[in-house]
Design a protein around this motif. Structure first.
Motif, PDB file in Angstrom:
ATOM      1  N   ASN A   1      35.074  35.353  32.324  1.00  0.00           N
ATOM      2  CA  ASN A   1      34.540  34.747  31.810  1.00  0.00           C
ATOM      3  C   ASN A   1      32.936  34.499  33.177  1.00  0.00           C
ATOM      4  O   ASN A   1      31.703  33.662  32.226  1.00  0.00           O
ATOM      5  CB  ASN A   1      34.976  32.743  32.174  1.00  0.00           C
ATOM      6  N   ALA A   2      33.558  34.592  33.829  1.00  0.00           N
ATOM      7  CA  ALA A   2      32.249  34.344  35.199  1.00  0.00           C
ATOM      8  C   ALA A   2      30.813  35.864  35.001  1.00  0.00           C
ATOM      9  O   ALA A   2      31.208  36.695  33.686  1.00  0.00           O
ATOM     10  CB  ALA A   2      32.240  35.457  36.799  1.00  0.00           C
ATOM     11  N   GLY A   3      30.013  35.796  35.398  1.00  0.00           N
ATOM     12  CA  GLY A   3      28.547  36.327  34.867  1.00  0.00           C
ATOM     13  C   GLY A   3      29.188  37.973  34.844  1.00  0.00           C
ATOM     14  O   GLY A   3      29.789  38.757  35.516  1.00  0.00           O
ATOM     15  N   TRP A   4      28.278  38.899  34.959  1.00  0.00           N
ATOM     16  CA  TRP A   4      28.106  39.918  34.612  1.00  0.00           C
ATOM     17  C   TRP A   4      28.151  41.334  36.228  1.00  0.00           C
ATOM     18  O   TRP A   4      28.463  41.919  36.892  1.00  0.00           O
ATOM     19  CB  TRP A   4      26.884  40.659  34.288  1.00  0.00           C
ATOM     20  N   GLU A   5      27.298  40.262  37.540  1.00  0.00           N
ATOM     21  CA  GLU A   5      27.487  40.387  38.750  1.00  0.00           C
ATOM     22  C   GLU A   5      28.875  40.538  39.411  1.00  0.00           C
ATOM     23  O   GLU A   5      29.041  41.479  40.265  1.00  0.00           O
ATOM     24  CB  GLU A   5      27.010  39.065  40.094  1.00  0.00           C
ATOM     25  N   ASN A   6      29.952  39.908  39.146  1.00  0.00           N
ATOM     26  CA  ASN A   6      31.404  40.349  39.512  1.00  0.00           C
ATOM     27  C   ASN A   6      31.441  41.178  39.072  1.00  0.00           C
ATOM     28  O   ASN A   6      32.884  41.744  39.638  1.00  0.00           O
ATOM     29  CB  ASN A   6      31.603  38.471  39.186  1.00  0.00           C
ATOM     30  N   LYS A   7      31.686  41.325  37.904  1.00  0.00           N
ATOM     31  CA  LYS A   7      32.328  42.648  37.309  1.00  0.00           C
ATOM     32  C   LYS A   7      31.461  44.237  37.658  1.00  0.00           C
ATOM     33  O   LYS A   7      31.928  44.714  37.274  1.00  0.00           O
ATOM     34  CB  LYS A   7      31.747  42.947  35.826  1.00  0.00           C
ATOM     35  N   ALA A   8      30.450  43.694  37.765  1.00  0.00           N
ATOM     36  CA  ALA A   8      29.726  45.298  38.004  1.00  0.00           C
ATOM     37  C   ALA A   8      30.295  45.344  40.080  1.00  0.00           C
ATOM     38  O   ALA A   8      30.627  46.585  40.198  1.00  0.00           O
ATOM     39  CB  ALA A   8      27.930  44.757  38.144  1.00  0.00           C
ATOM     40  N   LEU A   9      29.975  44.632  39.975  1.00  0.00           N
ATOM     41  CA  LEU A   9      30.870  44.609  41.593  1.00  0.00           C
ATOM     42  C   LEU A   9      32.295  45.368  41.620  1.00  0.00           C
ATOM     43  O   LEU A   9      32.796  46.127  42.369  1.00  0.00           O
ATOM     44  CB  LEU A   9      31.010  42.954  42.779  1.00  0.00           C
ATOM     45  N   VAL A  10      33.418  44.898  41.312  1.00  0.00           N
ATOM     46  CA  VAL A  10      34.317  45.428  40.481  1.00  0.00           C
ATOM     47  C   VAL A  10      34.186  46.757  40.150  1.00  0.00           C
ATOM     48  O   VAL A  10      34.961  47.477  40.568  1.00  0.00           O
ATOM     49  CB  VAL A  10      35.579  44.106  39.459  1.00  0.00           C
ATOM     50  N   VAL A  11      33.337  46.319  39.119  1.00  0.00           N
ATOM     51  CA  VAL A  11      33.319  48.800  38.982  1.00  0.00           C
ATOM     52  C   VAL A  11      32.733  49.036  39.930  1.00  0.00           C
ATOM     53  O   VAL A  11      33.417  50.253  40.212  1.00  0.00           O
ATOM     54  CB  VAL A  11      32.593  48.902  37.843  1.00  0.00           C
ATOM     55  N   VAL A  12      31.676  49.053  40.799  1.00  0.00           N
ATOM     56  CA  VAL A  12      31.515  50.145  42.083  1.00  0.00           C
ATOM     57  C   VAL A  12      32.321  49.739  43.411  1.00  0.00           C
ATOM     58  O   VAL A  12      32.429  51.040  43.416  1.00  0.00           O
ATOM     59  CB  VAL A  12      29.934  49.009  42.618  1.00  0.00           C
ATOM     60  N   GLY A  13      33.494  48.810  42.710  1.00  0.00           N
ATOM     61  CA  GLY A  13      34.577  48.993  43.911  1.00  0.00           C
ATOM     62  C   GLY A  13      36.045  50.000  43.512  1.00  0.00           C
ATOM     63  O   GLY A  13      36.136  50.510  44.372  1.00  0.00           O
TER      64      GLY A  13
END
Length: 153
Positions: free
Chosen positions: A19-31
Motif C-alpha cells: 500500500n506504500a508509494g512506488w519508491e519503496n517498491k522500486a527500491l526493492v526491485v533494484v535490490g
C-alpha cells in the motif's frame, strides 16, 4: 509474543508495503536485481573447477622459426676449422635445455629453436629455449650453439 502474533505482524507489514508509494517498491526491485547480478557473478552454488597443470606438461609451439643455410661460394682457405654447414654444433638442443634450466630452477623448458641474436653489434647463433612456470610462458633463454654460454639479450 507467540508464533501467531509474529505471523500476523509479518502479514500486516507485507500489506503495508504494497500500500506504500512506488519508491519503496522500486527500491526493492533494484535490490533484487543487484542480488541476482551478484549471485550470477560469484555463483556460490556451483562447484569451481580447479585448473592445475603438471610440471612436465608443455603447450606445443605452433610457430617455427625458419632457418636458411647461407649461400657460400667455394673459397680456398688455409683455415680448415671453418665449417659453413648449418648442421654441426657443439651444443645439442637437449644440452641447451639443460644449460637453460641450470640457472632457472623451478622452470620447465620447451623445445629449443635455432636463431640468431645480436649483442654488442656481434651476431651469435643460439638455441632459443622457452621457459615456462605453471604452464605459462615466462621468458626465453639464449644459449650459444658453439660455447654453451647463456647470452643475455
Amino acid at each position: 509474543m507467540d508464533l501467531k502474533d509474529l505471523i500476523d505482524n509479518l502479514i500486516a507489514n507485507f500489506i503495508n508495503f504494497w500500500n506504500a508509494g512506488w519508491e519503496n517498491k522500486a527500491l526493492v526491485v533494484v535490490g533484487v536485481v543487484v542480488l541476482i547480478i551478484l549471485l550470477y557473478a560469484f555463483n556460490p552454488f556451483q562447484a569451481k573447477t580447479n585448473l592445475t597443470g603438471e610440471n612436465n606438461s608443455q603447450v606445443p609451439q605452433t610457430t617455427t622459426v625458419p632457418t636458411t643455410e647461407p649461400i657460400t661460394d667455394s673459397v680456398n682457405s688455409s683455415n680448415s676449422t671453418n665449417d659453413t654447414g648449418n648442421d654441426t654444433y657443439l651444443i645439442t638442443a637437449e644440452q641447451a635445455k639443460q644449460i637453460a634450466l641450470r640457472d632457472n630452477i623451478g622452470y620447465t623448458a620447451g623445445d629449443p629453436l635455432q636463431g640468431t641474436v645480436v649483442v654488442n653489434q656481434t651476431t651469435a647463433v643460439v638455441w632459443i629455449v622457452p621457459l615456462s612456470k605453471h604452464s605459462q610462458f615466462v621468458k626465453n633463454v639464449y644459449v650459444d650453439v658453439n660455447t654453451g654460454i647463456v647470452i643475455e639479450a
